[in-house]
Design a protein around this motif. Sequence first.
Motif, PDB file in Angstrom:
ATOM      1  N   HIS A  10      32.629  23.147  63.847  1.00 44.58           N
ATOM      2  CA  HIS A  10      32.345  24.458  63.267  1.00 44.58           C
ATOM      3  C   HIS A  10      31.414  25.238  64.187  1.00 44.58           C
ATOM      4  CE1 HIS A  10      34.118  22.727  59.703  1.00 44.58           C
ATOM      5  NE2 HIS A  10      33.938  23.846  59.016  1.00 44.58           N
ATOM      6  N   LEU A  11      31.486  26.540  64.087  1.00 44.06           N
ATOM      7  CA  LEU A  11      30.552  27.421  64.773  1.00 44.06           C
ATOM      8  C   LEU A  11      29.580  27.985  63.748  1.00 44.06           C
ATOM      9  CD1 LEU A  11      33.238  27.534  66.650  1.00 44.06           C
ATOM     10  CD2 LEU A  11      32.102  29.496  67.678  1.00 44.06           C
ATOM     11  N   VAL A  12      28.300  27.925  64.075  1.00 41.66           N
ATOM     12  CA  VAL A  12      27.247  28.487  63.227  1.00 41.66           C
ATOM     13  C   VAL A  12      26.473  29.484  64.068  1.00 41.66           C
ATOM     14  CG1 VAL A  12      25.205  28.017  61.832  1.00 41.66           C
ATOM     15  CG2 VAL A  12      27.085  26.361  61.886  1.00 41.66           C
ATOM     16  N   ARG A  13      26.398  30.738  63.607  1.00 42.27           N
ATOM     17  CA  ARG A  13      25.684  31.780  64.349  1.00 42.27           C
ATOM     18  C   ARG A  13      24.604  32.402  63.483  1.00 42.27           C
ATOM     19  NH1 ARG A  13      31.052  34.269  66.084  1.00 42.27           N
ATOM     20  NH2 ARG A  13      31.662  33.070  67.919  1.00 42.27           N
ATOM     21  N   GLU A  48      26.694  33.295  60.201  1.00 42.72           N
ATOM     22  CA  GLU A  48      28.133  33.024  60.245  1.00 42.72           C
ATOM     23  C   GLU A  48      28.343  31.512  60.248  1.00 42.72           C
ATOM     24  OE1 GLU A  48      30.395  35.101  63.340  1.00 42.72           O
ATOM     25  OE2 GLU A  48      28.553  36.198  63.839  1.00 42.72           O
ATOM     26  N   VAL A  49      29.273  31.044  59.440  1.00 41.10           N
ATOM     27  CA  VAL A  49      29.695  29.646  59.464  1.00 41.10           C
ATOM     28  C   VAL A  49      31.206  29.629  59.327  1.00 41.10           C
ATOM     29  CG1 VAL A  49      29.557  27.378  58.389  1.00 41.10           C
ATOM     30  CG2 VAL A  49      27.544  28.879  58.372  1.00 41.10           C
ATOM     31  N   PHE A  50      31.911  29.130  60.347  1.00 43.15           N
ATOM     32  CA  PHE A  50      33.367  29.041  60.259  1.00 43.15           C
ATOM     33  C   PHE A  50      33.859  27.912  61.154  1.00 43.15           C
ATOM     34  CE2 PHE A  50      32.394  32.102  63.569  1.00 43.15           C
ATOM     35  CZ  PHE A  50      33.271  31.787  64.600  1.00 43.15           C
ATOM     36  N   ASN A  51      35.006  27.372  60.804  1.00 42.02           N
ATOM     37  CA  ASN A  51      35.532  26.238  61.571  1.00 42.02           C
ATOM     38  C   ASN A  51      36.257  26.720  62.822  1.00 42.02           C
ATOM     39  OD1 ASN A  51      37.604  26.921  59.328  1.00 42.02           O
ATOM     40  ND2 ASN A  51      38.830  25.842  60.873  1.00 42.02           N
ATOM     41  N   ALA A  52      36.214  25.879  63.842  1.00 45.37           N
ATOM     42  CA  ALA A  52      36.905  26.150  65.096  1.00 45.37           C
ATOM     43  C   ALA A  52      38.259  25.453  65.088  1.00 45.37           C
ATOM     44  CB  ALA A  52      36.064  25.638  66.265  1.00 45.37           C
TER      45      ALA A  52
END
Length: 824
Positions: free
Chosen positions: A100-103, A173-177
């Motif tokens: 996941h990407l966390v921004r 932001e939290v979303f899967n790659a």
Amino acid sequence: METQKLIPLIIFLFFLPCSVSFVPIDNYLINCGSHSNASLFNRVFMGDSTNQGSIFLSSDDSISLINKNPSPNFPTLYHTARVFTSNGRYRFHMKENGTHLVRFHFFPFKAQSFDMKSAKFSVLVNGILIIKEFRPISDHVLIKEFILKIESNMVEILFRPVNSGFGFVNAVEVFNAPVDFVIDYGTRLVGPSGVEEYKHISSKVLETIHRINVGGMKITPFNDTLWRTWIPDEDYLVFKDAAKHAISTHTPNFQKGGATPEIAPENVYMTAQQMNRDNSSLASRFNITWNFPVARDGFPHLIRLHFCDIVSPALNLLYFDVYINGYIAYKDLDLSALTIHTLASPIYVDFVANSDDSGVIQLSVGPSDLSSSIRINAILNGAEIMKMINNVDDSTVHRRKHLEVLFGSIVGGIVVLFFVATVFLLAIKCRKKKPKERTVESVGWTPLNVFGGSSLSRTSEPGSYGYLGMKIPFAEIQSATNNFDRNLIIGSGGFGMVYKGVLRDNVKVAVKRGGTPGSRQGLPEFHTEITVLSKIRHRHLVSLVGFCEENSEMILVYEYVEKGPLKKHLYGSSRQLPLSWKQRLEICIGAARGLHYLHTGFAQGIIHRDIKSTNILLDEDYVAKVADFGLSRSGPCINETHVSTGVKGSFGYLDPEYYRRQQLTDKSDVYSFGVVLFEVLCGRPAVDPQLTREQVNLAEWAIEWLQKGMLEHIVDPHLVGDIKPRSLKKFGEMAEKCLAEYGVDRPSMGDVLWNLEYALQLQESEQQRGVHDDYGSASEEVNETTRTIHESSTSRRIEKNYDNEGSDISTSQVFSQLMNKEGR
């Protein structure tokens, strides 16, 4: 004019949208501290104070702040912030495990009683410390991005104020790659011990430090399927004139198993930096280098490099090397082989390397030894540098420290007693043993201390490196080269730039400066050159005047050879006045003498490993001198037939048997020299991809014509009518023997030298005598009888004249007596 033509292409690439957007299963976009939603790059961020958004927030002491004086046209996402005066959390339910990407978006505006520049806090994700004691230091928006593997159905983000401080955030932001965004195979660990496989990279927490669109313009999240920002590379180039933009208007050929638009957008692969071969101040071989600042904390970094061959007209023409922090990271990178033989197909390669006290991650690309003289190039399309952060929480660190103190208290006494006993025993054992001198190969990147002496004067006493070693102060080299004036550059290579200089005693020198100061790139070659050249002295070998290793520099100083590489006198745009056939024979004879001395002048001999026309230099009298001993190796011992070693050399000159078996002998030099002989005869490169298929490889093409009995048809046009047939025949036969497929069938350099002298005598002789007939038995008898005399005489004179600057009288005297009437 050229820049004006590029502008429409750049504008086209800048506005080119992504073809298909990636749709993540988990996708949480939070507008922190807001009662309304906000849009940024066509993405909607949900306010965490709305009915829907409040379910993600868990904090009793958090405060919503509003910027009362936002700048005009400033994104509304940064008009609000969530402030935490005590621990505060966001929790998100995950539908899919994996990467996941966390921004986090931070914009420290002033509001009410809070000046967010005074904030101090840490951030944890599922208990992993990813931001430690953060304090904003600028007035600009800062986005921190982390890539990590989520293996639970919940992501908890904890904001923890430090001491009496507070925390804040403007957006999350939290979303899967995509599934293959970070994979656990193929990552290359780069360091002083070479290249190794690095495993389990997907389990690491990565913080994005740099994301670079090499050769292109800024790419905004609007044009990236994962909403990333890519910035241009211009500010990071070490020597801007070494690079040249490459731009393609064709969509990349994304292939299965290669990069995808989620790995990097199309625009990244449609631009690149390539070697600026139009720059006349640079020689044919040099590197493009970038320096990227990182923290001086010694943490490892994942370095993802993006490649797409948009510069080659066909496959299998582009070979180059990749360096990271001065270490070789990928040798002989062949994009055609990695992309299932599809041109302009994007790929990426992951590397891991440590940062150091320099505070820089250095990337370089440069020509491979396999690069042909016509197709020398290297490219880079994109680069990402991600820090592999320490994922240990503060509390864990404190517990570990307590354990370390306890353990140290228990073991300390034992260690001290053991140390005292060991020192006592070693003192007794070594009392009568003299310390061994360390050779160049044994030292690391430390001052070589060859001869000692002050830094104000060069020293020339014989030392462990031989007779010619001299340490030259860096200040003197700076003065000699006018502080490395670019106008004094006379060449370049994989090791670095070469400058013309004049020392204090008015001695002209060639100064080879290795790479970037402090870089380890070329360190083995640096040590090898000193080891080899300090032991040898010969008229036909370039002499080492001295070296410098101050300030982490690697500088070699050679005698200046006025007329430069033989290659420049044979062909190419920089070709000098054409050489006569007699001059060419004398040059070949001189080079052969130098190589013969290398092979036979020492107990084990020395194998050069990189014989080619660029490494044979000509002085003002056209006397040949063999140069560049960075790849040289000692020959096999008396009871051995070869040296087992990795393959080194230049494409087109490489001994095929050595390449297949990785077994090096002096016959590998003989093969390379055979290619040079045909270069001299034909006046063309060893490899020329612009020619027809059967003509590309000079050695194969020349032998084919020789075996037809039509060698005279392919000689350099400048030599037509200048070569006597018997001289040409003897020369061609010798070159063919040098290029025999197996080393055992090739002549020694002594034999080569004998036959080249014979070819010169045939050229000069007006009246051919029977004893010189190429086909007569008398000639063959002379060959066999005198070869032994020549080799033994030459070897004895080599040893005799070793201390007399290797005076090369032996060979010429022997041959004049054999071949001249007056000598008999």
